[in-house]
Motif scaffolding. Structure first.
Motif, PDB file in Angstrom:
ATOM      1  N   LYS A 166      26.373 -36.082 -22.711  1.00 58.67           N
ATOM      2  CA  LYS A 166      25.267 -36.470 -23.581  1.00 58.67           C
ATOM      3  C   LYS A 166      25.468 -37.895 -24.110  1.00 58.67           C
ATOM      4  O   LYS A 166      24.549 -38.709 -24.123  1.00 58.67           O
ATOM      5  N   CYS A 167      26.675 -38.183 -24.556  1.00 59.17           N
ATOM      6  CA  CYS A 167      26.943 -39.503 -25.149  1.00 59.17           C
ATOM      7  C   CYS A 167      26.642 -40.639 -24.168  1.00 59.17           C
ATOM      8  O   CYS A 167      26.193 -41.704 -24.576  1.00 59.17           O
ATOM      9  N   ILE A 168      26.932 -40.423 -22.904  1.00 59.25           N
ATOM     10  CA  ILE A 168      26.758 -41.529 -21.955  1.00 59.25           C
ATOM     11  C   ILE A 168      25.502 -41.341 -21.103  1.00 59.25           C
ATOM     12  O   ILE A 168      25.285 -42.060 -20.144  1.00 59.25           O
ATOM     13  N   ASN A 169      24.689 -40.366 -21.487  1.00 61.20           N
ATOM     14  CA  ASN A 169      23.474 -40.063 -20.733  1.00 61.20           C
ATOM     15  C   ASN A 169      23.774 -39.953 -19.230  1.00 61.20           C
ATOM     16  O   ASN A 169      23.160 -40.637 -18.402  1.00 61.20           O
ATOM     17  N   ALA A 170      24.700 -39.075 -18.912  1.00 60.53           N
ATOM     18  CA  ALA A 170      25.175 -38.942 -17.529  1.00 60.53           C
ATOM     19  C   ALA A 170      24.064 -38.453 -16.602  1.00 60.53           C
ATOM     20  O   ALA A 170      23.094 -37.842 -17.042  1.00 60.53           O
ATOM     21  N   SER A 171      24.234 -38.722 -15.317  1.00 56.76           N
ATOM     22  CA  SER A 171      23.252 -38.261 -14.331  1.00 56.76           C
ATOM     23  C   SER A 171      23.289 -36.745 -14.196  1.00 56.76           C
ATOM     24  O   SER A 171      22.274 -36.122 -13.891  1.00 56.76           O
ATOM     25  N   SER A 172      24.470 -36.167 -14.395  1.00 54.58           N
ATOM     26  CA  SER A 172      24.574 -34.702 -14.363  1.00 54.58           C
ATOM     27  C   SER A 172      25.920 -34.300 -14.946  1.00 54.58           C
ATOM     28  O   SER A 172      26.833 -35.124 -15.064  1.00 54.58           O
ATOM     29  N   LEU A 173      26.007 -33.026 -15.317  1.00 50.77           N
ATOM     30  CA  LEU A 173      27.307 -32.432 -15.629  1.00 50.77           C
ATOM     31  C   LEU A 173      27.605 -31.462 -14.500  1.00 50.77           C
ATOM     32  O   LEU A 173      26.853 -30.508 -14.272  1.00 50.77           O
ATOM     33  N   ASP A 174      28.685 -31.713 -13.771  1.00 48.21           N
ATOM     34  CA  ASP A 174      29.023 -30.879 -12.616  1.00 48.21           C
ATOM     35  C   ASP A 174      30.236 -30.011 -12.943  1.00 48.21           C
ATOM     36  O   ASP A 174      31.318 -30.536 -13.232  1.00 48.21           O
ATOM     37  N   LEU A 175      30.027 -28.714 -12.919  1.00 48.15           N
ATOM     38  CA  LEU A 175      31.105 -27.784 -13.263  1.00 48.15           C
ATOM     39  C   LEU A 175      31.644 -27.144 -11.994  1.00 48.15           C
ATOM     40  O   LEU A 175      30.871 -26.593 -11.197  1.00 48.15           O
ATOM     41  N   PHE A 176      32.945 -27.219 -11.828  1.00 42.08           N
ATOM     42  CA  PHE A 176      33.561 -26.644 -10.633  1.00 42.08           C
ATOM     43  C   PHE A 176      34.254 -25.334 -10.983  1.00 42.08           C
ATOM     44  O   PHE A 176      35.037 -25.263 -11.925  1.00 42.08           O
ATOM     45  N   LYS A 177      33.882 -24.311 -10.224  1.00 42.91           N
ATOM     46  CA  LYS A 177      34.355 -22.953 -10.515  1.00 42.91           C
ATOM     47  C   LYS A 177      34.992 -22.368  -9.277  1.00 42.91           C
ATOM     48  O   LYS A 177      34.923 -22.950  -8.191  1.00 42.91           O
ATOM     49  N   ASP A 178      35.559 -21.177  -9.426  1.00 48.44           N
ATOM     50  CA  ASP A 178      36.041 -20.496  -8.222  1.00 48.44           C
ATOM     51  C   ASP A 178      35.155 -19.292  -7.912  1.00 48.44           C
ATOM     52  O   ASP A 178      35.569 -18.355  -7.253  1.00 48.44           O
ATOM     53  N   VAL A 179      33.946 -19.313  -8.441  1.00 47.58           N
ATOM     54  CA  VAL A 179      32.956 -18.262  -8.131  1.00 47.58           C
ATOM     55  C   VAL A 179      31.644 -18.932  -7.715  1.00 47.58           C
ATOM     56  O   VAL A 179      31.480 -20.142  -7.872  1.00 47.58           O
ATOM     57  N   ASP A 180      30.695 -18.101  -7.227  1.00 48.33           N
ATOM     58  CA  ASP A 180      29.473 -18.658  -6.643  1.00 48.33           C
ATOM     59  C   ASP A 180      28.328 -18.864  -7.628  1.00 48.33           C
ATOM     60  O   ASP A 180      27.214 -18.392  -7.402  1.00 48.33           O
ATOM     61  N   GLY A 181      28.576 -19.536  -8.702  1.00 45.76           N
ATOM     62  CA  GLY A 181      27.493 -19.843  -9.629  1.00 45.76           C
ATOM     63  C   GLY A 181      27.062 -18.614 -10.412  1.00 45.76           C
ATOM     64  O   GLY A 181      27.774 -17.602 -10.469  1.00 45.76           O
ATOM     65  N   PHE A 182      25.884 -18.707 -11.046  1.00 45.74           N
ATOM     66  CA  PHE A 182      25.361 -17.562 -11.797  1.00 45.74           C
ATOM     67  C   PHE A 182      24.877 -16.489 -10.828  1.00 45.74           C
ATOM     68  O   PHE A 182      24.233 -16.797  -9.824  1.00 45.74           O
ATOM     69  N   LEU A 183      25.163 -15.252 -11.157  1.00 49.16           N
ATOM     70  CA  LEU A 183      24.727 -14.140 -10.323  1.00 49.16           C
ATOM     71  C   LEU A 183      23.742 -13.262 -11.101  1.00 49.16           C
ATOM     72  O   LEU A 183      23.689 -13.299 -12.328  1.00 49.16           O
ATOM     73  N   SER A 184      23.010 -12.445 -10.347  1.00 49.66           N
ATOM     74  CA  SER A 184      22.019 -11.572 -10.993  1.00 49.66           C
ATOM     75  C   SER A 184      22.684 -10.418 -11.751  1.00 49.66           C
ATOM     76  O   SER A 184      22.032  -9.763 -12.560  1.00 49.66           O
ATOM     77  N   GLY A 185      23.941 -10.172 -11.468  1.00 44.23           N
ATOM     78  CA  GLY A 185      24.629  -9.098 -12.180  1.00 44.23           C
ATOM     79  C   GLY A 185      26.116  -9.175 -11.890  1.00 44.23           C
ATOM     80  O   GLY A 185      26.540  -9.805 -10.914  1.00 44.23           O
ATOM     81  N   ASP A 186      26.892  -8.533 -12.728  1.00 43.50           N
ATOM     82  CA  ASP A 186      28.342  -8.531 -12.567  1.00 43.50           C
ATOM     83  C   ASP A 186      28.725  -7.706 -11.328  1.00 43.50           C
ATOM     84  O   ASP A 186      28.389  -6.519 -11.251  1.00 43.50           O
TER      85      ASP A 186
END
Ligand code: ASP
Ligand code: MG
Length: 456
Positions: free
Chosen positions: A215-235
């Motif tokens: 936010k402070c630097i008005n970035a082009s994006s915030l990229d989060l690296f995980k070891d799972v496939d993003g948001f899922l429809s259910g656990d």
């Protein structure tokens, strides 16, 4: 020059392959970067436990520092082949660990940990990982430079353990501090108070650090690296074939993370929403190119025909029930209760009232304390106070939920066909989420029933 802000969490910082993946991902960008890192996997918990021991046991100090040094050495031995560079990084790590040791000696000497010392010590997981990663990236010829939150001017409101970034004070500081730099590595999880003291941003807070910097630097994006496939429809533990959700709105993702989805820290969305900075989630093990995030979060999202995109839950919430005839009508009760809780630092998750009961949803660790607090208020209108800790809050989330006629009824039917009793329903408080409270033992079946009905 526009920056992308990247965040690597503890799950990206376990072993050699993880580090090599980070190096590989960084190589995919051609813009300037701010990279926020968590502690290596499990290190914050190690610090928390050791700190408790150190108060009464001097030997726990070297036990901890030896362990940290051994872990760092192991990683360096695995990743850095050049002995000279390896030693150089290890020396820098040793110097930082020496400083940590002095704080620990203070704790042992006093037999106590003041809040500012607690926050300083727990920030060392991140301080060490940022230092290590910078050294390792340099070894791989990546021109990266570590900047600590203090040098960045990442200022907070000063609340130890759970601080909030002060954007008025911080915005320009961060811009100035990174100006002209190509790749900056910042330890996440903490900022500094206006007196220069380390203040943690809450457990799991590196996502929030990264969002605040973006936010402070008005970035082009915030990229989060995980070891799972993003948001899922259910656990996946509860539903048969969870689907990946490609697009979510800020509000949808905030609701999902607030009520249990572990993939995003609940506070991440708040700084980015206003500025409209997209959050992109990648699986570091499978990423190919940056233009296809697994989940992207921005203002607009799709409205699905069936409305609900994801079902999540939290077991970490209890209900404080205040009962009394006509309690829903009596003015002033809720304000007395909420200001008492506010004073005690207890966060109310949600309030659902009826004529005879005020239901206050509270984080489990504060449930007993809040019941005692309300008892002490001796409110005449309250005849009974019950703290229920055997419930689960299920959240069904999707844009357009409020516009869909009969949605609550359809869920009710799907769930009751499984013989489950819904204790409380709340629809309408959020434009994108409906909540259902059930007994914990009904949690899995409820999630499955809603998921089967809406997502399939
Ligand atoms: N290392 C910190 C924690 O475990 C912060 C984070 O991982 O985001 O809570
Ligand atoms: Mg984390």
């Amino acid at each position: 020059m526009p920056y992308h802000v990247l965040k690597f969490g503890g799950s990206n910082l376990k072993k050699k392959d993880d580090i090599l993946r980070i190096v590989n991902v960084i190589g995919k960008y051609d813009s300037s970067l701010v990279i926020v890192v968590s502690a290596f996997y499990g290190v914050t918990d190690i610090l928390v436990n050791a700190l408790e021991k150190v108060k009464s046991d001097e030997s726990a100090i070297t036990e901890l520092t030896d362990l940290l040094l051994a872990l760092k050495k192991e990683t360096l031995d695995e990743v850095v082949d050049d002995a000279l560079i390896r030693d150089e990084i290890y020396e820098a790590v040793k110097t930082r660990v020496k400083k940590l040791k002095r704080y620990l000696q203070g704790v042992n000497f006093f037999g106590d940990t003041p809040a500012f010392v607690n926050d300083t010590i727990l920030s060392y997981g991140e301080r060490l990982s940022a230092l290590m990663l910078t050294g390792i990236l340099n070894y791989f010829k990546v021109d990266a430079e570590e900047i600590l939150p203090k040098e960045l001017g990442l200022l907070t409101d000063g609340e130890f353990g759970n601080a909030t970034v002060d954007f008025d004070l911080t915005g320009n500081n961060v811009k100035k501090a990174i100006k002209g730099k190509k790749i900056v590595i910042v330890p996440g999880f903490y900022g500094v108070s206006s007196e220069g003291k380390t203040t943690l941003l809450g457990r799991g807070g590196s996502d929030y650090s990264a969002a605040a910097i973006a936010k402070c630097i008005n970035a082009s994006s915030l990229d989060l690296f995980k070891d799972v496939d993003g948001f899922l429809s259910g656990d996946p533990r509860y539903v048969d074939s969870p689907q990946r959700i490609e697009k979510l709105s800020y509000m949808e993702s905030a609701e999902l993370s607030y009520f249990g989805a572990k993939i995003l820290h609940p506070r991440t969305v708040e700084p980015l929403r206003e500025a409209g900075i997209p959050i992109r989630i990648f699986n570091i093990a499978t990423i190919e190119d940056l233009s296809h995030p697994l989940t992207s979060i921005q203002h607009a999202s799709d409205v699905h025909d069936d409305v609900i995109k994801s079902v999540t839950f939290s077991d970490d919430i209890g209900i404080l029930k205040l009962k009394g005839a006509g309690i829903g009508n009596k003015p002033g009760i809720l304000s007395k209760v909420s200001s008492a809780m506010d004073h005690a630092g207890i966060n109310i998750k949600s309030v659902i009232t009826s004529q005879t009961t005020i239901n206050i949803l509270i984080e489990m660790s504060h449930l007993k304390k809040s019941a005692d607090l309300v008892k002490d208020l001796e409110l005449h209108a309250v005849s009974e106070i019950i703290a229920e800790d055997d419930i689960s809050v299920i959240a069904a989330v999707g844009n357009g939920i409020m516009k869909k006629v009969g949605l609550a009824g359809r869920i009710f039917t799907a769930v009751s066909l499984k013989g489950i009793n819904i204790e409380i329903i709340s629809v309408g408080a959020s434009p994108v989420a409906a909540y259902f409270i059930v007994k914990k033992y009904d949690r899995a079946a409820t999630i499955r029933a809603i998921h089967d009905e809406y997502v399939k």
